[in-house]
Design a protein around this motif. Sequence first.
Motif, PDB file in Angstrom:
ATOM      1  N   GLU A 107      31.206  32.539 -11.775  1.00  0.00           N
ATOM      2  CA  GLU A 107      30.208  33.909 -12.430  1.00  0.00           C
ATOM      3  C   GLU A 107      30.729  34.566 -13.234  1.00  0.00           C
ATOM      4  O   GLU A 107      29.965  35.267 -14.397  1.00  0.00           O
ATOM      5  CB  GLU A 107      30.113  35.108 -10.596  1.00  0.00           C
ATOM      6  N   LYS A 108      31.962  34.575 -13.602  1.00  0.00           N
ATOM      7  CA  LYS A 108      32.943  34.851 -14.762  1.00  0.00           C
ATOM      8  C   LYS A 108      31.795  34.480 -15.472  1.00  0.00           C
ATOM      9  O   LYS A 108      31.918  35.115 -16.472  1.00  0.00           O
ATOM     10  CB  LYS A 108      33.813  34.947 -14.938  1.00  0.00           C
ATOM     11  N   GLU A 109      32.160  32.959 -16.064  1.00  0.00           N
ATOM     12  CA  GLU A 109      31.190  32.447 -17.410  1.00  0.00           C
ATOM     13  C   GLU A 109      29.686  32.561 -17.625  1.00  0.00           C
ATOM     14  O   GLU A 109      30.208  32.870 -18.942  1.00  0.00           O
ATOM     15  CB  GLU A 109      32.004  30.967 -17.363  1.00  0.00           C
ATOM     16  N   TYR A 110      29.059  32.974 -16.081  1.00  0.00           N
ATOM     17  CA  TYR A 110      27.703  33.152 -16.125  1.00  0.00           C
ATOM     18  C   TYR A 110      27.603  34.273 -16.863  1.00  0.00           C
ATOM     19  O   TYR A 110      26.850  35.024 -17.946  1.00  0.00           O
ATOM     20  CB  TYR A 110      27.185  33.556 -14.557  1.00  0.00           C
ATOM     21  N   THR A 111      28.163  35.841 -16.379  1.00  0.00           N
ATOM     22  CA  THR A 111      28.372  36.802 -17.297  1.00  0.00           C
ATOM     23  C   THR A 111      28.684  37.202 -18.160  1.00  0.00           C
ATOM     24  O   THR A 111      28.393  38.176 -19.228  1.00  0.00           O
ATOM     25  CB  THR A 111      29.337  37.985 -16.378  1.00  0.00           C
ATOM     26  N   ASP A 112      30.335  36.188 -18.688  1.00  0.00           N
ATOM     27  CA  ASP A 112      30.137  36.438 -20.215  1.00  0.00           C
ATOM     28  C   ASP A 112      28.809  35.440 -21.207  1.00  0.00           C
ATOM     29  O   ASP A 112      29.472  36.495 -21.910  1.00  0.00           O
ATOM     30  CB  ASP A 112      31.695  35.023 -20.839  1.00  0.00           C
ATOM     31  N   ARG A 113      28.465  34.648 -20.811  1.00  0.00           N
ATOM     32  CA  ARG A 113      27.289  33.837 -21.710  1.00  0.00           C
ATOM     33  C   ARG A 113      26.524  34.808 -21.486  1.00  0.00           C
ATOM     34  O   ARG A 113      26.017  35.064 -23.281  1.00  0.00           O
ATOM     35  CB  ARG A 113      27.566  33.082 -21.390  1.00  0.00           C
ATOM     36  N   LEU A 114      25.912  35.096 -20.388  1.00  0.00           N
ATOM     37  CA  LEU A 114      24.955  36.258 -20.498  1.00  0.00           C
ATOM     38  C   LEU A 114      25.148  37.739 -21.969  1.00  0.00           C
ATOM     39  O   LEU A 114      24.373  38.054 -22.859  1.00  0.00           O
ATOM     40  CB  LEU A 114      24.639  37.012 -19.429  1.00  0.00           C
ATOM     41  N   ALA A 115      26.245  37.967 -21.584  1.00  0.00           N
ATOM     42  CA  ALA A 115      26.426  39.116 -22.726  1.00  0.00           C
ATOM     43  C   ALA A 115      26.895  38.582 -23.734  1.00  0.00           C
ATOM     44  O   ALA A 115      26.250  38.765 -25.325  1.00  0.00           O
ATOM     45  CB  ALA A 115      27.914  39.582 -22.188  1.00  0.00           C
ATOM     46  N   THR A 116      27.182  37.445 -24.738  1.00  0.00           N
ATOM     47  CA  THR A 116      27.623  36.941 -25.278  1.00  0.00           C
ATOM     48  C   THR A 116      26.239  37.130 -26.259  1.00  0.00           C
ATOM     49  O   THR A 116      25.385  36.780 -27.253  1.00  0.00           O
ATOM     50  CB  THR A 116      28.024  35.464 -26.131  1.00  0.00           C
ATOM     51  N   LEU A 117      25.179  36.179 -24.985  1.00  0.00           N
ATOM     52  CA  LEU A 117      23.717  35.932 -25.834  1.00  0.00           C
ATOM     53  C   LEU A 117      22.797  36.853 -25.812  1.00  0.00           C
ATOM     54  O   LEU A 117      21.972  37.340 -27.481  1.00  0.00           O
ATOM     55  CB  LEU A 117      23.542  34.714 -24.835  1.00  0.00           C
ATOM     56  N   ARG A 118      22.897  38.058 -25.248  1.00  0.00           N
ATOM     57  CA  ARG A 118      22.382  39.422 -24.850  1.00  0.00           C
ATOM     58  C   ARG A 118      23.065  39.792 -26.423  1.00  0.00           C
ATOM     59  O   ARG A 118      21.943  40.142 -27.363  1.00  0.00           O
ATOM     60  CB  ARG A 118      22.161  40.204 -23.689  1.00  0.00           C
ATOM     61  N   ARG A 119      24.532  39.501 -26.682  1.00  0.00           N
ATOM     62  CA  ARG A 119      24.538  40.800 -27.691  1.00  0.00           C
ATOM     63  C   ARG A 119      24.254  40.112 -29.180  1.00  0.00           C
ATOM     64  O   ARG A 119      23.691  40.321 -30.306  1.00  0.00           O
ATOM     65  CB  ARG A 119      25.949  40.498 -27.839  1.00  0.00           C
ATOM     66  N   HIS A 120      23.957  38.259 -29.087  1.00  0.00           N
ATOM     67  CA  HIS A 120      23.997  37.722 -30.152  1.00  0.00           C
ATOM     68  C   HIS A 120      22.513  37.829 -30.361  1.00  0.00           C
ATOM     69  O   HIS A 120      22.221  38.002 -32.243  1.00  0.00           O
ATOM     70  CB  HIS A 120      24.078  36.328 -30.111  1.00  0.00           C
ATOM     71  N   LEU A 121      21.599  37.751 -30.138  1.00  0.00           N
ATOM     72  CA  LEU A 121      19.933  37.829 -29.392  1.00  0.00           C
ATOM     73  C   LEU A 121      19.325  39.418 -30.561  1.00  0.00           C
ATOM     74  O   LEU A 121      18.649  39.953 -31.483  1.00  0.00           O
ATOM     75  CB  LEU A 121      19.225  37.425 -28.827  1.00  0.00           C
ATOM     76  N   THR A 122      20.128  40.297 -29.460  1.00  0.00           N
ATOM     77  CA  THR A 122      19.685  41.970 -30.315  1.00  0.00           C
ATOM     78  C   THR A 122      20.196  42.255 -31.852  1.00  0.00           C
ATOM     79  O   THR A 122      20.030  43.114 -32.701  1.00  0.00           O
ATOM     80  CB  THR A 122      20.787  42.719 -29.457  1.00  0.00           C
ATOM     81  N   ALA A 123      21.348  41.677 -32.003  1.00  0.00           N
ATOM     82  CA  ALA A 123      22.002  41.729 -33.130  1.00  0.00           C
ATOM     83  C   ALA A 123      20.915  40.951 -34.799  1.00  0.00           C
ATOM     84  O   ALA A 123      20.537  41.090 -36.294  1.00  0.00           O
ATOM     85  CB  ALA A 123      23.043  41.065 -33.644  1.00  0.00           C
ATOM     86  N   GLY A 124      20.183  39.315 -33.619  1.00  0.00           N
ATOM     87  CA  GLY A 124      19.152  39.508 -34.958  1.00  0.00           C
ATOM     88  C   GLY A 124      17.876  40.070 -35.175  1.00  0.00           C
ATOM     89  O   GLY A 124      17.591  39.715 -35.872  1.00  0.00           O
ATOM     90  N   HIS A 125      17.442  40.901 -33.832  1.00  0.00           N
ATOM     91  CA  HIS A 125      16.383  41.851 -34.625  1.00  0.00           C
ATOM     92  C   HIS A 125      16.808  42.629 -34.950  1.00  0.00           C
ATOM     93  O   HIS A 125      15.880  43.447 -35.739  1.00  0.00           O
ATOM     94  CB  HIS A 125      16.146  42.024 -32.974  1.00  0.00           C
ATOM     95  N   SER A 126      18.065  43.298 -35.396  1.00  0.00           N
ATOM     96  CA  SER A 126      18.435  44.253 -36.118  1.00  0.00           C
ATOM     97  C   SER A 126      18.517  43.913 -37.599  1.00  0.00           C
ATOM     98  O   SER A 126      18.169  43.388 -37.827  1.00  0.00           O
ATOM     99  CB  SER A 126      19.920  45.184 -35.371  1.00  0.00           C
TER     100      SER A 126
END
Length: 88
Positions: free
Chosen positions: A69-88
């Motif tokens: 669960e920890k790895e899942y939440t960490d990777r999900l947060a990293t993924l969302r942060r990376h993808l939202t940074a790419g949209h800006s």
Amino acid sequence: MMYWYDHDLDGWGYAWMSIGMVLFWGLLIAGFVILVRLAMRPDPSSMNRRELVAEQLLAERFARGEIDEKEYTDRLATLRRHLTAGHS
């Protein structure tokens, strides 16, 4: 009845004809390149699909027990942060 003797192209006539031909083909090729680039441009909605696919793959790995669960939440947060940074 010799109408055409006075209307031949001189040196400048050939020069303008050559310049016109180069401009015509240059504009035609540039237009084709622009159309190809516009056709190959990814549409913004594909970015949303990429986000969903990446999140689904991560959720599947979590569901199979490959990651905790920890790895899942960490990777999900990293993924969302990376993808939202790419949209800006």
